[in-house]
Structure formats: structure tokens, C-alpha cells
Write a protein that holds these residues in place. Sequence first.
Motif, short mmCIF file in Angstrom:
data_model
loop_
_atom_site.label_atom_id
_atom_site.label_comp_id
_atom_site.label_asym_id
_atom_site.label_seq_id
_atom_site.Cartn_x
_atom_site.Cartn_y
_atom_site.Cartn_z
N SER A 70 51.27 34.92 50.35
CA SER A 70 51.01 36.35 50.59
C SER A 70 49.91 36.85 49.67
O SER A 70 49.02 37.59 50.09
CB SER A 70 52.27 37.18 50.36
OG SER A 70 53.24 36.86 51.31
N GLU A 71 49.96 36.45 48.42
CA GLU A 71 48.97 36.88 47.44
C GLU A 71 47.57 36.35 47.80
O GLU A 71 46.58 37.06 47.73
CB GLU A 71 49.40 36.39 46.06
CG GLU A 71 48.72 37.05 44.90
CD GLU A 71 49.06 38.54 44.77
OE1 GLU A 71 48.17 39.27 44.32
OE2 GLU A 71 50.18 38.95 45.12
N LYS B 175 45.82 38.16 50.79
CA LYS B 175 45.47 39.58 50.67
C LYS B 175 43.97 39.82 50.59
O LYS B 175 43.45 40.74 51.21
CB LYS B 175 46.14 40.19 49.43
CG LYS B 175 47.57 40.55 49.64
CD LYS B 175 48.13 41.21 48.39
CE LYS B 175 49.61 41.48 48.57
NZ LYS B 175 50.19 42.05 47.34
N THR B 176 43.26 39.01 49.83
CA THR B 176 41.85 39.31 49.59
C THR B 176 40.90 38.67 50.60
O THR B 176 40.03 39.34 51.12
CB THR B 176 41.44 38.88 48.17
OG1 THR B 176 41.73 37.50 48.01
CG2 THR B 176 42.16 39.70 47.12
#
Length: 128
Positions: free
Chosen positions: A18-19, A22-23
Motif C-alpha cells: 500500500s505504501e 501511493k506515490t
Amino acid sequence: DFLIKDDISKELAQRAASEMMKTKPIETAVRVKHGFNISDKINPYHAALASFISFPIGATLPMLAILMVNRSYKVASTSFGVLLALIITGYLAARIGNNDRKKGITRNVLSGLFTMTATYLIGRLLHK
């Protein structure tokens, strides 16, 4: 799933995925699924330069074949001119992008010949 295979707990793997998504989700997905960094393979400046060079070469050789050959040989000479242009532009694009020259030529020739054949056949159907 790819992180779990690396002996990371399911919860940590989900949180990490998920992290990372994100970007830069596309870059992350390509890196994880295919094992390479997309920014190392794709360079918009190389693509622009290859297009800048390929367009005049790709247009000039078939045009010369059309203009300089007797009417009865125009289709064959144009096809040869296009084939030659595809080989040259495939090579140059691969060289500019620092990629495999044989693959670049093959990809360019096959896709170009397919496109040329399809265009010719559609033209013949519409001409009748």
C-alpha cells in the motif's frame, strides 16, 4: 503476494505494498512484477529523437520509390522502400535508445509490414 513469498508476514506485506503504491503506482507495479525500473528503460528524449529522425527517413525512401519507378513497378518498389526504411529506422531507434539492434529492427519491420499490408488490403477493398 510477491512480498509474502519473501518470508514477510502478510500484514507487513500488505502495508508495504500500500505504501509503495501511493506515490508511483505504475513504476512500482512494473518493478515488482517484472523486476526492472521503468525509468531505466523508457526515456522520452530518446523516443522524441528517434521519432524526429525516423519520420523523414520513413517518408523519404518510399516517396522516392514511388516517384522514380515506372508505374507497373510502383507497388513492389514502394514495398521495398518501406522495408528498407523500416530496417534503417528500427536500427536507429534501437541505437538511440541503447537497446538490442536486432530486436529493434525485427519489431519495426514486423509491425510495419503488418500495418502496410493491412492498409493496402483495406485500400484495395475500398477501391472496388
